[in-house]
Every structure is written in structure tokens, then in C-alpha cells.
Scaffold this active site. Structure first.
Site, PDB file in Angstrom:
ATOM      1  N   SER A  15      40.401  38.435  40.293  1.00 20.08           N
ATOM      2  CA  SER A  15      41.475  37.214  40.769  1.00 20.08           C
ATOM      3  C   SER A  15      42.839  37.881  40.727  1.00 20.08           C
ATOM      4  CB  SER A  15      41.403  36.164  39.733  1.00 20.08           C
ATOM      5  OG  SER A  15      40.022  35.554  39.615  1.00 20.08           O
ATOM      6  N   THR A 285      37.741  30.919  42.454  1.00 18.92           N
ATOM      7  CA  THR A 285      37.024  30.775  43.698  1.00 18.92           C
ATOM      8  C   THR A 285      35.859  30.517  43.665  1.00 18.92           C
ATOM      9  OG1 THR A 285      38.844  32.297  44.441  1.00 18.92           O
ATOM     10  CG2 THR A 285      37.261  31.862  45.936  1.00 18.92           C
TER      11      THR A 285
END
Length: 380
Positions: A15, A285
Site C-alpha cells: 500500500s 484495496t
């Protein structure tokens, strides 16, 4: 021998904004060939002109219509995820051939079920570790064949070797992050199911290290880990980040608003400002759950640096140090960056002994401050 392979790797626990960096590189450098070895436990986001695209197995470099695309044997595919990914990016993928190595296994519900029943540490429970273990034990013959123009082919090596001999630039797109490496992160068992390094990216793709030209490592100002809350709402410990302190999103949000480092924010300041400052809380996500956020651990970052030896660092989420830099872009020499932020950059660059070439300031691929001209001027 031509050295034409570039690798982009996340130097922390995922991330860090690899999707943004990969997409920017693919567009600006006009990459000839891109290779991924991804699984559905990784999601890469690329944003351009307000439109977000999410990639799991398909190379982010597909946003460049002239880039040839390969999916390597280090991948594992969930058909449901791949179909969703394809349909959401149909405008750039339709009539576009993507070649898949013939030994990419398919993830089934039995793999996800096995992980839910047996994994007691942090995981996305997408079945990746289970299918990977099954392949390692030579217990599967269920490999990906085709979906639309995405096709498994024995031509994988012919295409790869032709490009290694003749192409100007080949890009290896990293998945997850170096601090999730099962062997080298120091975080076992709170890791992913495999090694995450530049050496592994090359090995998974079938590329000799002699072709490696440059490594770009993506870091963020405050690293993250996945949530302690898992798929069914229960909690398990998903790991720390080196020896750094875990922060709250309220600390980071108020620190960003005030332009102060979050570790020095007092509790009374958080209470005073938290009701009206922008909430920076991020969700992953893949799992859609809140990320956990930590202070920067220099020693942990040094481990990642030593294992991967990047030529340069792309530092994302620079705006978390001060919101006035959000979406600021341009030449570092022409931007009024205050003394404290400059000192922070110089300190981090010195501690990691690696040049910081870009400062990411937002989610769009054009949101960055370019330090390359400044660094070149220092060498003159």
C-alpha cells in the site's frame, strides 16, 4: 549484454502506491514489455484524470497501449477476480493480447476455505498461500487457460527472450511489499506466503539478474499493515512494523492538518481538531478494511534497502507531513518547501543512503514533486 530490466518494488508492507508509480513509469518511459507475478491478495491502483483503475493480476502497465504484457508463473489467478478486473478495465484491454505462463494455478474456493480454517496470523484469506503450497507439492493440474484475450501460452519464453535481447525497457511490476517477505522481513508469521524481493521478481519471471538495469523502491512516510479484523469480523494480530510505534488515524490526520509530526501531537490537540480536520483513514484495496498505520522505522527500511539495493526511492504520501503539499507538483527547485520538510527529506536520504527522486503528493499519477533535476545539479 544489454541491461534493460527495471524493477519497481514496495519497500514496506504494501500500500505504498506502487500502482501509481508503475503507471507513471510505463507512460513516461514508454515501456516495451511489462511482467507481473501477482495474486488476488494484492491490489494496485492507478488514477488518471479522476478515474481509478484497480489491477490484481493484469499488469498496471496496460494503461500504456503500446506495452506488451506478460503474466509470470509466480502468479495465481482467481477467475472471479480476473473477470471483474478485466471488465472494469475493458476499455483499455479489449482486443489486447496478454500472454500468461502455462503454469499459473487457479485459486478455488477450497483454497480460500483451507486458509480460513488454518491461518491464525494476518492474511487476506484469498487462497494464495494454499494454492502456492499445492503447486509446490505438485498436487495440482488446474492451471489457467484463457479468458477473453488473456491466454496461457508456451510462447511466454520466446516473447520474453526476444524482448530481453532487443527491447529498450522491460518493467517488472512488484507485488505486496518487502516487509511482508516470508523469510527476510523479520515479521514471520505475520507475513505473506512467499518471498518479496527484486531477486524473487527476477526468478519468478525467468530473467537472469544480469539483465537488471535499475531498481526503484516505493516507500511511504508512514507505513501500514492490514487490519487486525478478519473476514468474519473477529480479530487476530496481523503484525507490527519493525519496532515503530503504531499511530492512530486521528493522530496522522491532525498532524497533517497542523504540519506537525504525529508522534508529537498531544491528546488535547487531537480532541480539539479531530472533529473538523480531513479524515485520512485508509482502507485496503483487497479487504476493504481500515489499514493500521505506524511511525517510520529507519532500521526496518534499511533491511529492505540492503536486500533489494534500490538505485532510487519514490517517497509517497509526502502530503501526510503537511497538507499544504497535497497535489503539489513540479520541479523541487521551484517549489517552496519549508525548512522542516527539507530537513526530513535530507535526514531520510542520509539514513537510507539512497537518493529520493520523487515525492508523491496525491493519488493521481501526476501528483508528485520531481527531485531529479535538483539531484543532478548537486552532482555537477
Amino acid at each position: 549484454m544489454k541491461r534493460n530490466v527495471y524493477a519497481i518494488i514496495d519497500g514496506q508492507a504494501g500500500s505504498c502506491g506502487k500502482g501509481k508509480v508503475i503507471g507513471q513509469f510505463a507512460l513516461e518511459k514508454k515501456i516495451d514489455l511489462a511482467i507481473t507475478n501477482c495474486m488476488p491478495n494484492a491490489g494496485h491502483t492507478f488514477e488518471m484524470n479522476g478515474k481509478k483503475r484497480i489491477f490484481h493480476n493484469i499488469p498496471v502497465s496496460s494503461i500504456n497501449p503500446n506495452t506488451t504484457l506478460l503474466i509470470g508463473p509466480g502468479s495465481a489467478i482467481s477467475m472471479e477476480t480476473l473477470e471483474h478486473e478485466y471488465e472494469n478495465n475493458k476499455d483499455i484491454l479489449e482486443n489486447r493480447e496478454i500472454i500468461v505462463h502455462p503454469l499459473v494455478p487457479l485459486i478455488e474456493e477450497k483454497h480460500r476455505k483451507y486458509e480460513r480454517e488454518h491461518i491464525k496470523s494476518g492474511s487476506t484469506f484469498k487462497g494464495c498461500g494454499a494454492v502456492y503450497a499445492e503447486k509446490a507439492m505438485r498436487l495440482t493440474d488446474n492451471f489457467f487457460k484463457q479468458y477473453k484475450n488473456i491466454k496461457a501460452s508456451n510462447d511466454y519464453y520466446k516473447i520474453l527472450f526476444d524482448y530481453l535481447k532487443n527491447a529498450k525497457m522491460i518493467l517488472l511490476e512488484g507485488a505486496q511489499g518487502s516487509d511482508l517477505d516470508i523469510n527476510h522481513s523479520g515479521h514471520y508469521p505475520n507475513t505473506t506466503s512467499r518471498q518479496v524481493s527484486v531477486a524473487q521478481m527476477l526468478a519468478d519471471s525467468g530473467i537472469s539478474p544480469y539483465y537488471l538495469k535499475k531498481v526503484i523502491m516505493v516507500l511511504r512516510t508512514f507505513p501500514i499493515r492490514i487490519s487486525n479484523e478478519i473476514y468474519d469480523g473477529t480479530y487476530i494480530y496481523s503484525g507490527n512494523y519493525g519496532k515503530s510505534k503504531e499511530l492512530t488515524w486521528e493522530q496522522v490526520s491532525v498532524g497533517t492538518y497542523l504540519g506537525q509530526y504525529p508522534t508529537v501531537i498531544e491528546e488535547n490537540e487531537i480532541e480539539e481538531y479531530k472533529s473538523f480536520v480531513k479524515d485520512l483513514t485508509e482502507t485496503t484495496t483487497v479487504t476493504k478494511k481500515n489499514r493500521r498505520i505506524f511511525d517510520f522505522d529507519v532500521n526496518q527500511a534499511r533491511r529492505s534497502i540492503e536486500i533489494n539495493k534500490p538505485d532510487e526511492i519514490y517517497l509517497n504520501f509526502f502530503q501526510y507531513l503537511d497538507e499544504s503539499y497535497e497535489k503539489v507538483s513540479g520541479d523541487y527547485r521551484k517549489i517552496d518547501i519549508d525548512k522542516y520538510r527539507r530537513e526530513y527529506i535530507n535526514w531520510l536520504e542520509s539514513e537510507l543512503d539512497t537518493p529520493i527522486t520523487m515525492l508523491g503528493t496525491g493519488s493521481d499519477f501526476k501528483d508528485y514533486i520531481d527531485r531529479r533535476p535538483y539531484l543532478r545539479s548537486l552532482r555537477k
